[in-house]
Design an enzyme around this catalytic site. Structure first.
Site, PDB file in Angstrom:
ATOM      1  CG  HIS A 197      -6.568  -3.039   4.307  1.00 50.56           C
ATOM      2  ND1 HIS A 197      -6.307  -2.023   3.361  1.00 50.56           N
ATOM      3  CD2 HIS A 197      -6.415  -2.707   5.661  1.00 50.56           C
ATOM      4  CE1 HIS A 197      -5.947  -1.031   4.187  1.00 50.56           C
ATOM      5  NE2 HIS A 197      -6.009  -1.053   5.307  1.00 50.56           N
ATOM      6  CG  HIS A 222      -9.900   1.544  12.580  1.00 51.72           C
ATOM      7  ND1 HIS A 222      -9.925   2.826  12.166  1.00 51.72           N
ATOM      8  CD2 HIS A 222      -9.015   0.878  11.872  1.00 51.72           C
ATOM      9  CE1 HIS A 222      -9.044   2.505  11.248  1.00 51.72           C
ATOM     10  NE2 HIS A 222      -8.621   1.595  11.049  1.00 51.72           N
TER      11      HIS A 222
END
Length: 390
Positions: A198, A299
């Site tokens: 992240h 994604h």
């Protein structure tokens, strides 16, 4: 054939708001569905689509490349992530119309079939965002992972890298090692584990130390080890990492991917077809990646139409690797949407549909109106009060 109207429908799916885009035409019953979901920016994206609508009215929806030129160039100011997401949702709907008007699935229009099924992975928690972002203890990590495997998946993604700064202590490194060992011991050797950093490390050094702790347990790939926008940092990490490195979900359009392609800064690129400009832009990125031996793993933690678009993209893209998916993320998923994604184990089957094969029940969708999303990022604060990347 002409575009007559563009509208949005917002559906609160608990973990995020889905933004569905409907492009209508002057032919009775011919319309297209797209998706432009963007966490924490729902009202900005729907407003952007409303602003862009006048540029679309009167165009033939099948002239997709021309319309993309209009949307990008006649807006004058570059649009950023909000505009790119709005355009992506509109472009999805145009592909849906093109497929319907031709009587073909979108994957046929994108180049045809390159595989017989589409490999998948899902998140820890199967749609429960607290499980995704707030599981830092071994027991719930193990239990949630086993629930994913029980659903038939052979690949899953976790987000347990600590909120970090420029240095990391031994305790944090050992914590990451303990969590990864717990996960590997629980699921066994044959399950693919992806670890999403992240972008939490604020330095190359911290990212590499966490990678070193994970590597003995054979991650399928580690994702976004540092914040996007520094291709040289990504190259240095990728050169030194003893496991595959992936990134790209927060990049917009081919131009932002180009530096990573030129310096071979990752092993796997992760364009989000919901944010990077749509399917045509995704195909351009994938084709350039194939030339430099980089795979594509799009994604997609978004809603059902984004999932359908990703499915058709994956079928038609030779260097596709694996697809992130969130089907069934809420109990009423199938009441709101009829989608083409049919899962067997950890694969999607190839759909024989027209267009994307998606239909939205608008009356059911209206039962789940917009709500502000939970800001998980508020927990990204160190003990001394320092704000760090979520």
């Amino acid at each position: 054939m002409k575009i007559t109207r563009v509208k949005t429908i917002v559906v609160n799916a608990e973990m995020r708001n889905w933004i569905f885009v409907k492009v209508e035409t002057n032919q009775d019953g011919l319309y297209g569905w797209g998706e432009a979901s963007l966490n924490w920016k729902t009202r900005a994206v729907t407003g952007c689509i409303e602003d862009l609508e006048p540029l679309l009215i009167g165009h033939d929806p099948r002239d997709i490349e021309l319309i993309l030129q209009v949307l990008n160039k006649h807006s004058y100011y570059r649009l950023g992530i909000i505009g790119a997401t709005a355009i992506s949702g509109i472009e999805h709907a145009l592909w849906d119309i093109a497929g319907k008007s031709a009587g073909l699935p979108v994957w046929r229009l994108l180049g045809g079939k390159t595989r017989d099924y589409v490999p998948l992975y899902t998140h820890l928690g199967l749609g429960d965002m607290k499980s995704v972002y707030e599981t830092f203890d071994p027991a719930p990590l193990r239990d949630n992972a086993l629930r994913v495997i029980e659903q038939g998946y052979n690949a899953l993604k976790v987000v347990f890298i600590p909120y970090s700064h420029y240095m990391v202590d031994r305790a944090a490194r050992r914590r990451v090692e303990e969590l990864m060992k717990t996960l590997r011991d629980a699921v066994g050797e044959n399950i693919a584990i992806m670890v999403d950093f992240h972008g939490r490390p604020a330095s190359i050094s911290v990212a590499l130390q966490y990678i070193e702790a994970l590597a003995p347990f054979d991650p399928y790939f580690i994702e976004e080890p540092v914040q996007p926008g520094d291709p040289e940092a990504m190259r240095l990490i990728t050169e030194r990492a003893p496991c595959p490195v992936a990134a790209g979900e927060r990049l917009i359009g081919y131009k932002e991917f180009e530096p990573l392609l030129q310096n071979r800064g990752v092993h796997i690129l992760q364009p989000d077809l919901n944010h990077t400009g749509g399917l045509l832009e995704g195909k351009k990125i994938a084709a350039a990646a194939e030339e430099v031996m980089i795979g594509i793993a799009p994604h997609n933690p978004n809603g059902p139409i984004a999932g359908a678009a990703a499915l058709h993209f994956a079928i038609s893209t030779p260097n596709f690797v694996i697809q992130e998916e969130m089907s069934g993320a809420v109990p009423w998923y199938d009441d709101v949407v009829s989608a083409p994604m049919k899962r067997e184990g950890s694969n999607w089957l190839i759909p024989d549909v027209v267009g994307f094969g998606v239909e939205i029940n608008e009356s059911e969708a209206a039962k789940h109106p917009f709500k502000p999303e939970v800001f998980h990022s508020r927990t990204a604060v160190l003990d001394d009060g320092t704000i760090v990347d979520w």
